[in-house]
Design a protein around this motif. Structure first.
Motif, mmCIF file in Angstrom:
data_model
loop_
_atom_site.group_PDB
_atom_site.id
_atom_site.type_symbol
_atom_site.label_atom_id
_atom_site.label_comp_id
_atom_site.label_asym_id
_atom_site.label_seq_id
_atom_site.Cartn_x
_atom_site.Cartn_y
_atom_site.Cartn_z
ATOM 1 N N PRO A 52 -1.343 82.272 -22.745
ATOM 2 C CA PRO A 52 -1.515 80.916 -22.232
ATOM 3 C C PRO A 52 -0.832 80.648 -20.885
ATOM 4 N N PHE A 53 -0.356 81.698 -20.209
ATOM 5 C CA PHE A 53 0.285 81.419 -18.919
ATOM 6 C C PHE A 53 -0.770 81.163 -17.847
ATOM 7 N N SER A 87 -0.946 73.769 -18.212
ATOM 8 C CA SER A 87 0.366 74.001 -18.812
ATOM 9 C C SER A 87 0.134 74.861 -20.047
ATOM 10 N N PRO A 88 1.052 75.795 -20.323
ATOM 11 C CA PRO A 88 0.847 76.651 -21.498
ATOM 12 C C PRO A 88 0.947 75.880 -22.811
ATOM 13 N N ALA A 89 1.370 74.603 -22.720
ATOM 14 C CA ALA A 89 1.430 73.807 -23.946
ATOM 15 C C ALA A 89 0.047 73.239 -24.281
ATOM 16 N N LEU A 90 -0.891 73.343 -23.354
ATOM 17 C CA LEU A 90 -2.244 72.869 -23.642
ATOM 18 C C LEU A 90 -2.941 73.886 -24.537
ATOM 19 N N VAL B 89 5.504 75.675 -28.460
ATOM 20 C CA VAL B 89 4.128 75.286 -28.133
ATOM 21 C C VAL B 89 3.463 76.286 -27.189
ATOM 22 N N ILE B 90 4.226 77.206 -26.628
ATOM 23 C CA ILE B 90 3.602 78.201 -25.752
ATOM 24 C C ILE B 90 2.889 79.255 -26.591
ATOM 25 N N TRP B 118 6.853 81.507 -18.136
ATOM 26 C CA TRP B 118 6.213 80.353 -17.509
ATOM 27 C C TRP B 118 7.014 79.845 -16.310
ATOM 28 N N PRO B 126 6.466 72.693 -19.790
ATOM 29 C CA PRO B 126 5.069 72.685 -20.222
ATOM 30 C C PRO B 126 4.702 71.444 -21.036
ATOM 31 N N SER B 127 5.687 70.847 -21.707
ATOM 32 C CA SER B 127 5.369 69.710 -22.579
ATOM 33 C C SER B 127 5.343 68.388 -21.828
ATOM 34 N N MET B 129 5.975 68.124 -18.309
ATOM 35 C CA MET B 129 5.684 68.350 -16.889
ATOM 36 C C MET B 129 6.841 67.958 -15.977
#
Lengths: 148, 143
Positions: A52-53, A87-90, B89-90, B118, B126-127, B129
């Motif tokens: 996911p990067f 974002s890798p959280a998506l 979440v990654i 990341w 990532p969560s 921003m």
């Protein structure tokens, strides 16, 4: 997979894709009360080994490409989270939600004004397009402004 | 000024990957790197721009070196079973008690390996921003 456990209304993952985990097909139905109500679309997700990067390559495929100011007739989508705002959280689920919401907020069904030029000249991979996002205005590298 | 990124490949890898460098140099000798690992380390001076270490400009090298230094300032710990943060979440895998986690200034936590990968591309959480460097600065000023 949360997309199966907590499905989004009108979004279904193609069940028969166990063989190829790097290519997913999602079936999507236009949300009720919107311009796309009842229409069926197919979305293709291509995942690179760096996911996911790295963002997935997401395009509309199949016979029905939604007519939308941010969707080109070849299926390419102008949506910032698919490139620079990734974002890798998506997840597949959140990307689908963004796309459903992008379609749902549409006031008038029309193609991007630079559609024919873009479709003729673009790379097959939408991530190779240099998309310019300025709030509600979407400008591709071909410097065409979409009045949205 | 010393050049901390260019130069011998083994040294670059040891900075970033720690003990894996031994494995990489073995594959270098064989001339056949495993397909999933780049022979030359690749860095991301900006999101979406990947460049092999030997093609970075001096400015980019400085930026990356600073980035690596800042990442080391972010606290790490082992997951204590806190119910608020259940999964990374990654990688979408649930944390196990004792997992190595890194805390960002916004208090979002991730596996160290996941978030470091990341942060080398984009210095944002990532969560939420939130830019990590700005938050880091604020937290220093506050304390």
């Amino acid at each position: 997979m949360s997309l199966i456990k907590e499905p989004l209304p009108g979004v279904v993952v193609d069940g028969d894709q166990a063989e190829n985990l790097s290519l997913w097909i999602i079936h999507m139905t236009g949300a009720e009360g919107t311009l796309y109500e009842g229409e069926h679309f197919q979305l293709q997700f291509k995942f690179s080994p760096k996911y996911p990067f790295d963002s997935p390559e997401v395009t509309f495929i199949g016979p029905n490409i939604p007519v939308h100011p941010h969707v080109y007739s070849n299926g390419h989508i102008c949506l910032s989270i698919l490139t620079e705002d990734w974002s890798p959280a998506l997840s597949v689920q959140t990307v689908c939600l963004s796309i459903v919401s992008m379609l749902s907020s549409c006031k008038e069904k029309k193609r991007p004004p630079d559609n024919s030029f873009y479709v003729k000249t673009c790379n097959k991979n939408p991530k190779k397009t240099k998309w310019w996002y300025h709030g509600k205005i979407c400008v591709t590298s071909y410097l065409c402004i979409i009045d949205y | 000024m010393g050049n901390c990124l260019k130069g011998s490949a083994a040294d670059d890898i040891s900075l970033l990957r720690g003990s894996e460098s031994a494995g990489d140099s073995v594959s270098d000798h064989l001339g056949l790197p495993p397909p999933y690992r780049e022979a030359v380390p690749v860095y991301y001076p900006s999101p979406n721009i990947s460049r092999p270490v030997n093609q970075l400009t001096e400015e980019e090298q400085v930026k990356i070196a600073k980035r690596m230094g800042l990442i080391q300032h972010l606290p790490t710990g082992s997951y204590d079973g806190c119910k608020k943060n259940r999964e990374c979440v990654i990688c979408m895998v649930e944390f196990l008690v004792g997992d190595n986690v890194r805390y960002l200034p916004c208090m979002h936590i991730y596996h160290v390996n996941c978030i470091d990968d990341w942060l080398m591309r984009s210095f944002t959480c990532p969560s939420c921003m939130e830019p990590v460097d700005a938050a880091l600065l604020t937290s220093y000023e506050a304390s």
